[in-house]
Design an enzyme around this catalytic site. Sequence first.
Site, mmCIF file in Angstrom:
data_model
loop_
_atom_site.group_PDB
_atom_site.id
_atom_site.type_symbol
_atom_site.label_atom_id
_atom_site.label_comp_id
_atom_site.label_asym_id
_atom_site.label_seq_id
_atom_site.Cartn_x
_atom_site.Cartn_y
_atom_site.Cartn_z
ATOM 1 N N ASP A 88 3.668 22.964 5.116
ATOM 2 C CA ASP A 88 2.416 22.827 6.117
ATOM 3 C C ASP A 88 2.448 23.592 7.579
ATOM 4 O O ASP A 88 1.678 24.061 7.775
ATOM 5 C CB ASP A 88 1.998 21.052 6.299
ATOM 6 C CG ASP A 88 1.548 20.506 5.071
ATOM 7 O OD1 ASP A 88 0.796 21.166 4.171
ATOM 8 O OD2 ASP A 88 1.504 19.286 4.769
ATOM 9 N N LYS B 143 3.171 12.151 0.206
ATOM 10 C CA LYS B 143 3.862 13.017 0.907
ATOM 11 C C LYS B 143 5.305 12.422 1.620
ATOM 12 O O LYS B 143 6.389 13.211 1.630
ATOM 13 C CB LYS B 143 3.040 13.826 2.060
ATOM 14 C CG LYS B 143 2.112 14.681 1.515
ATOM 15 C CD LYS B 143 1.714 15.372 2.801
ATOM 16 C CE LYS B 143 0.666 16.842 2.265
ATOM 17 N NZ LYS B 143 0.044 17.517 3.526
#
Length: 277
Positions: A106, A69
């Site tokens: 997210d 990420k």
Amino acid sequence: MTTPQSLAAVVGHPVAHSLSPKLHGHWLRRHRIDGHYIPLDIAPQHFETAIRALPKLGFKGINVTIPYKETILPLADRISDRAALIGAANTISFREDRGIYADNTDGYGFIENLRQSGHAWMPRQGPALVVGAGGASRAVIASLIQAGVPEIRLTNRTRSRAETLKDRFGARLKVIDWHQMEDAIAECSTIVNTTSLGMEGGPELTLTFRKAAADVLVTDIVYTPLDTPFLRAAASAGLNTVDGLGMLLHQAAPGFEHWFGTTPAVDDDLRAAVLQG
């Protein structure tokens, strides 16, 4: 001339555990889209080469999971403001005219999960207690600030990691010592576990919630198991709880829309499909 299939993937190392192929596969079938979403386990030494090859192979985009990420950001041609703030991306779109676009959904998934929970969550009502200062915590904190939470009380077993996030997010974030967690609950309207504590087979996060207000909303980003010890303790104290699966489902929706051109629904049918063995 036939239209080429739309392709997308989840990239990680390892990646076999990911529920994303099941999730996106459900949407592809529901909307009768001629496309595929696959898991790609890419070793670190091949990561950059593989990512740059994917658009040439017909991929519209990818989801990125552990451990990539943060690694993906230097490869991006454009980075969304929220991905830049968080310092990580989970949703990548390959654009013919503008190259690799990195975003982080997210936090979006976290907030949408709370809003869909049915508990009439009101972010501006009071402070939020966030447990944990890892990568997931950064996305949660950024989304809580954007939603209007007036104060975020952050606690982490290693205080220095929490202090680093205070430097990133500013005065609205207040660092609390780990042993003061029970006291920090007082007056909070939202309590969030962003750590892996409580995950199946691992150590638990233990709280009594004895100082929690009656209308506080308690949520856990862990979804294996759905009913974590943290959430069970909150429910036993009579508090409203929201499990972590909805965050996973909602964070996937923006990517699906970009790659496959259809806005998907996060509903009970999707949840059931993802939970099937």
